[in-house]
Structure formats: C-alpha cells, structure tokens
Design an enzyme around this catalytic site. Sequence first.
Site, PDB file in Angstrom:
ATOM      1  N   CYS A 156       0.856  -1.056  -0.092  1.00 34.58           N
ATOM      2  CA  CYS A 156       0.040  -0.020   0.105  1.00 34.58           C
ATOM      3  C   CYS A 156       0.809   1.481   0.022  1.00 34.58           C
ATOM      4  O   CYS A 156       0.338   2.234  -0.424  1.00 34.58           O
ATOM      5  CB  CYS A 156      -0.990   0.186   0.944  1.00 34.58           C
ATOM      6  N   CYS A 189      -6.412   0.437   5.833  1.00 34.40           N
ATOM      7  CA  CYS A 189      -5.933  -0.334   4.783  1.00 34.40           C
ATOM      8  C   CYS A 189      -5.846  -1.731   4.738  1.00 34.40           C
ATOM      9  O   CYS A 189      -6.153  -2.326   5.900  1.00 34.40           O
ATOM     10  CB  CYS A 189      -4.536   0.150   4.709  1.00 34.40           C
ATOM     11  N   CYS A 258      -7.588 -42.347  16.494  1.00 32.51           N
ATOM     12  CA  CYS A 258      -8.704 -42.067  15.463  1.00 32.51           C
ATOM     13  C   CYS A 258      -8.274 -40.866  14.777  1.00 32.51           C
ATOM     14  O   CYS A 258      -8.326 -39.794  15.324  1.00 32.51           O
ATOM     15  CB  CYS A 258     -10.067 -42.107  15.922  1.00 32.51           C
ATOM     16  N   CYS A 271     -17.059 -43.131  15.770  1.00 36.45           N
ATOM     17  CA  CYS A 271     -16.822 -42.009  16.510  1.00 36.45           C
ATOM     18  C   CYS A 271     -18.094 -41.427  17.231  1.00 36.45           C
ATOM     19  O   CYS A 271     -17.938 -40.978  18.350  1.00 36.45           O
ATOM     20  CB  CYS A 271     -16.197 -40.850  15.618  1.00 36.45           C
ATOM     21  N   CYS A 301     -41.443 -31.739  52.166  1.00 38.65           N
ATOM     22  CA  CYS A 301     -40.624 -30.616  51.780  1.00 38.65           C
ATOM     23  C   CYS A 301     -40.003 -31.161  50.283  1.00 38.65           C
ATOM     24  O   CYS A 301     -39.522 -30.102  49.768  1.00 38.65           O
ATOM     25  CB  CYS A 301     -39.526 -30.407  52.649  1.00 38.65           C
ATOM     26  N   CYS A 311     -35.099 -49.577  59.963  1.00 37.51           N
ATOM     27  CA  CYS A 311     -36.524 -48.879  60.492  1.00 37.51           C
ATOM     28  C   CYS A 311     -36.911 -48.328  59.078  1.00 37.51           C
ATOM     29  O   CYS A 311     -36.260 -47.470  58.635  1.00 37.51           O
ATOM     30  CB  CYS A 311     -36.262 -48.324  61.793  1.00 37.51           C
ATOM     31  N   CYS A 316     -37.448 -36.579  58.623  1.00 37.35           N
ATOM     32  CA  CYS A 316     -36.857 -35.517  57.833  1.00 37.35           C
ATOM     33  C   CYS A 316     -35.740 -34.747  58.736  1.00 37.35           C
ATOM     34  O   CYS A 316     -36.206 -34.469  59.787  1.00 37.35           O
ATOM     35  CB  CYS A 316     -37.722 -34.881  56.890  1.00 37.35           C
ATOM     36  N   CYS A 328     -44.482 -46.655  52.705  1.00 36.10           N
ATOM     37  CA  CYS A 328     -45.869 -46.044  52.074  1.00 36.10           C
ATOM     38  C   CYS A 328     -45.715 -44.563  51.793  1.00 36.10           C
ATOM     39  O   CYS A 328     -46.457 -43.792  51.148  1.00 36.10           O
ATOM     40  CB  CYS A 328     -46.983 -46.486  52.651  1.00 36.10           C
ATOM     41  N   CYS A 338     -48.918 -50.991  56.432  1.00 39.50           N
ATOM     42  CA  CYS A 338     -48.801 -50.693  54.965  1.00 39.50           C
ATOM     43  C   CYS A 338     -48.645 -51.838  54.197  1.00 39.50           C
ATOM     44  O   CYS A 338     -47.694 -51.924  53.311  1.00 39.50           O
ATOM     45  CB  CYS A 338     -47.520 -49.352  54.626  1.00 39.50           C
TER      46      CYS A 338
END
Length: 542
Positions: A156, A189, A258, A271, A301, A311, A316, A328, A338
């Site tokens: 240039c 440029c 491979c 593959c 929850c 048992c 929770c 159950c 149950c």
Amino acid sequence: MSSSDRDIIDIESGEEDLYSDGGNDIIDIESGEEDLYSDGGNVSDDYNPVDDTISRSEKSYVVVKEEDILKLQRDDIEQVSTVLSVSQVESIVLLLHYHWCVSKLEDEWFTDEERIRKTVGILKEPVVDVNGTEVDIQCGICFESYTRKEIARVSCGHPYCKTCWTGYITTKIEDGPGCLRVKCPEPSCYAVVGQDMIDEVTEKKDKDKYYRYFLRSYVEDGKKMKWCPSPGCEYAVEFGVNGSSSYDVSCLCSYKFCWNCCEDAHSPVDCETVSKWLLKNKDESENMNWILAKTKPCPKCKRPIEKNTGCNHMSCSAPCRHYFCWACLQPLSDHKACNAFKADNEDETKRKRAKDAIDRYTHFYERWAFNQSSRLKAMSDLEKWQSVELKQLSDIQSTPETQLSFTVDAWLQIIECRRVLKWTYAYGYYILSQERNKRVFARTFSLSCCSAEAENGLERLHHCAEEELKQFIGKIEDPSKNFGELRAKLIDLTKATKTYFENLVKALENGLVDVAYNESQSIEEPESFTKRSKTRKIKTLI
C-alpha cells in the site's frame, strides 16, 4: 501437482519411515537469509508419493515429519508462483488465505484476479506516493521523521519506521497464529504484511515463533493432515479414504489414534458412539439417576432422603422434621400398617427405571474401565519387559533377544485386544439402550458370544505372558520348566487370540449381522489350555 491432488502413501506400524532424514539448512527464498524454505537444503528430497504403496484394500495414510511438511509447503509455493506469475511472498499470502488448497486458488484466481487481490490484500499499485523527493519521511505511528532507509512499507505504501514495524508485528506474533494474516497498521488499509517484512524487522525468537505457526498452518488449515495428539509428538498424519469405516492410524511415535475424532483408537466402534460414551462418563446426569434410584422425596418438603437404617420410620432433617413411613410415605401420626398391595405410582416407576438404568450403565462401565486399566498395566509391563526383563531372559536362556521377539508380540497383542474389548462394552451398552425387538436381542446375543470367545482367549494369553513367562526370569531356573514348550504355547495363544479378535472386529464392523466361525475360520488352541473342541461355531438369531 496441487496439494489437493497429491497421492497418499500407505504405511503400516513398525515399518521404516518413508522419508529420508535430509539436511535442514534452509535458505530464505528471496533474501538469501536463513529461513524455513530453500532450494539449497535437501529436506527429504526422496519424498515420493508413489514409493512403498500398499494395497488399496486397506486404509491409506502416511505419517509425515516436519521436514517433509516444509518440502510440501515449498513445492506448493513454487507451483503457485510459477502458474500465477506472482512473487513467492505473494504466493504464501494466497495459499494461507485458501488454506493451502492449490486447485481452488488457481481456479478462482483465473476467474477473477482483481477480486482475489483485493480480498487477500495484494495491491498492484501503492495507495500513497512512494516516489517523493523529500529527504525525511514521517512515520505513521510515532510521527517522528526518518530517512528513507529507516522507513519500511508494504504494497500500500504507508510509511512506518522499522522500530514501529517491529513492535507492531511482534505484538501480533505474541497474540498467536493470527500473525500469519497481519494487515497494514493503517486502520482503513487492507494491504497484507508479507513474510519479507517479517524477516526484515523481527528478531530471531519472534521470527522462529512466526515460522512455527506457518509450518503448523499447513496441517491445521488443511483437510488431509492432522497432528498426532500424543504429547510431545511432532509427526502429522495425511489421510486418504478407500471405503473402510475405520479411521484408526498408528503414528511413528507408536501412539494409535482415530484420525477422524483424534481420540484414542477405537475401532470397530464409530466416533459417534465413542463421543456419546465419553460424554456420559463425565455427565452429571448419572448423579440424578442415582438420586432417583436410591432416595425418596420427603412427602412434605420434597427433599431427597436416603434410607441408611433398617427401620421404616423416617424423620426429615431440620427445619422440616416430618415423620413418615419409608415404605408407603404416609405420616406416622395416622399410620397403622402398609402391608396392603398398591399399584406402583408414577414416582415409584421412575425410581425403578432409574435403578435399572444405573445397574445397566454400571455393568458396562465397570468392564470398560477394567479393560482400560488392564491395557495401561499391559503397556507398563511391556515397557518393563523390553527395558529389563527381556535381557534377563536372553541371558538365562542363552538366546539372542531377536529370537525372543515372540514375547514382545504377545504383549503387543494383549494391548491391542484390551483396546478392542474395552470399546465392545460401550457398543454393547447402546445396543441394549435400543428398542427391545428380535433383531436387537439377536445382535446382543451375537456380541455376547463373540466377545466371550475373544475375552476368554485374551485372558489365557495374558495369564501366560504375565505369570508363566516370568517364571523363567530369576537367578535360579527350575530345571523342570521347559522353555521350548512355553515358547510354542505363547506363540499359539498369540495367533489364536489375534484370530478371535479379528473375527470380533469384523462382526462389529458388519453390524453383527453375519457372525459365524465356519470350518475355514476354525481357531485351534494349544491342547494344554483347553479340552473343548478346537472348532467353534457361533450363529446369530437373525
């Protein structure tokens, strides 16, 4: 001859390299300075794509050294320069833009040369006056005045002092491979900076880094070559297709991979299966499956709870503190018994499915991982055998190491078989994941039969190499042991195991549609290892 039309040479692991180790004192194309390209050096001048060609019935590939890549680059540069009547510096710019595809470059050049010149930044005429009479010229970056000898320009014509050029190009080189396509510092440029400018203004360390990027561009930008992924390896593999479904190649560094996906060699598994399997091994989704299979949500929850005592009365954790029955999921406050039958609800069905999925995955993953670890252990044992124990055996038996090569062959066969067997479990996992129909069960049965035969043969070979062979190494040899018998036994086992696995690979490549060992494919085992019939026949249910 263009790079796109270049023939590919077949290569087999263990054979001598196809190229010479010619000198690499290379002279710059135009300036005469030391560079990566020249006609003065003799880098692999015996490179001939016709030599040592193997039957085209096998996959065609060639392992290429760096000096051969340099020669291929030089040939392409010279061809483009001659055919297009441009300088070699301009040839390099064009080839980089077209990713070293000579045929495409030539076609488009002769179709519309002006458009190509503008696109890549090769100007026929400068855009600023370069023939002025002024003594001092102002640098376009630092705005200091310099003599003409201290100013450098590209096509240039924009003037910059060599110090600013050095800083500009060095920064580009430090940024990475993008330095191969540097443009003029003038923002508006598009003229490209050629290698002649790189050579003129950069220091040796930066020039070396630039030419390293340039060398690698031939492989990384092209479509026929890939670098060997083994750490520290500097070989590349050029590949050609002849109809086979396998992309496995063996580099001169002994690493097998491979070519298509650059993972470890995994034939006969495709593959896509390998990619899904490896992703699954890393995927966190298996954690969720474990939670579904091993826990139940608190009825209040909804947090997952794992039962760790006998048992069924569950509590929770805080802040929920809900008491319920594990069996159950009813509150303990109004819970009596149950023991009445209740159809599975949706959550219980999900838990059973998740547990089945985990059990199935665990079954295949454990065997996949076992064969992988066994393969790595065999590779370590082979290295120890070749470096230490082979010489010991040679001294004890008074036999040259060259006559004991059957021991190395046995270990190499073990390593290869462990690799194949490892991937059959990934293949088997996805067969069972498909719709349960007669064809799937037939393929599963075929895989089970083939892999069982192969695995049994491999275990016998591995035991012989790992245990029985090493009994002959030591300071005191048991005279009751007959090394000649062991030699024959190990050779026979190696051949038999190889045949088993060749049949297994062929069956997998054919989709397990035609799986049968007929009379012509009977496998004879050493009599000392089995009392079963020497000829086995396996037929699919298809």
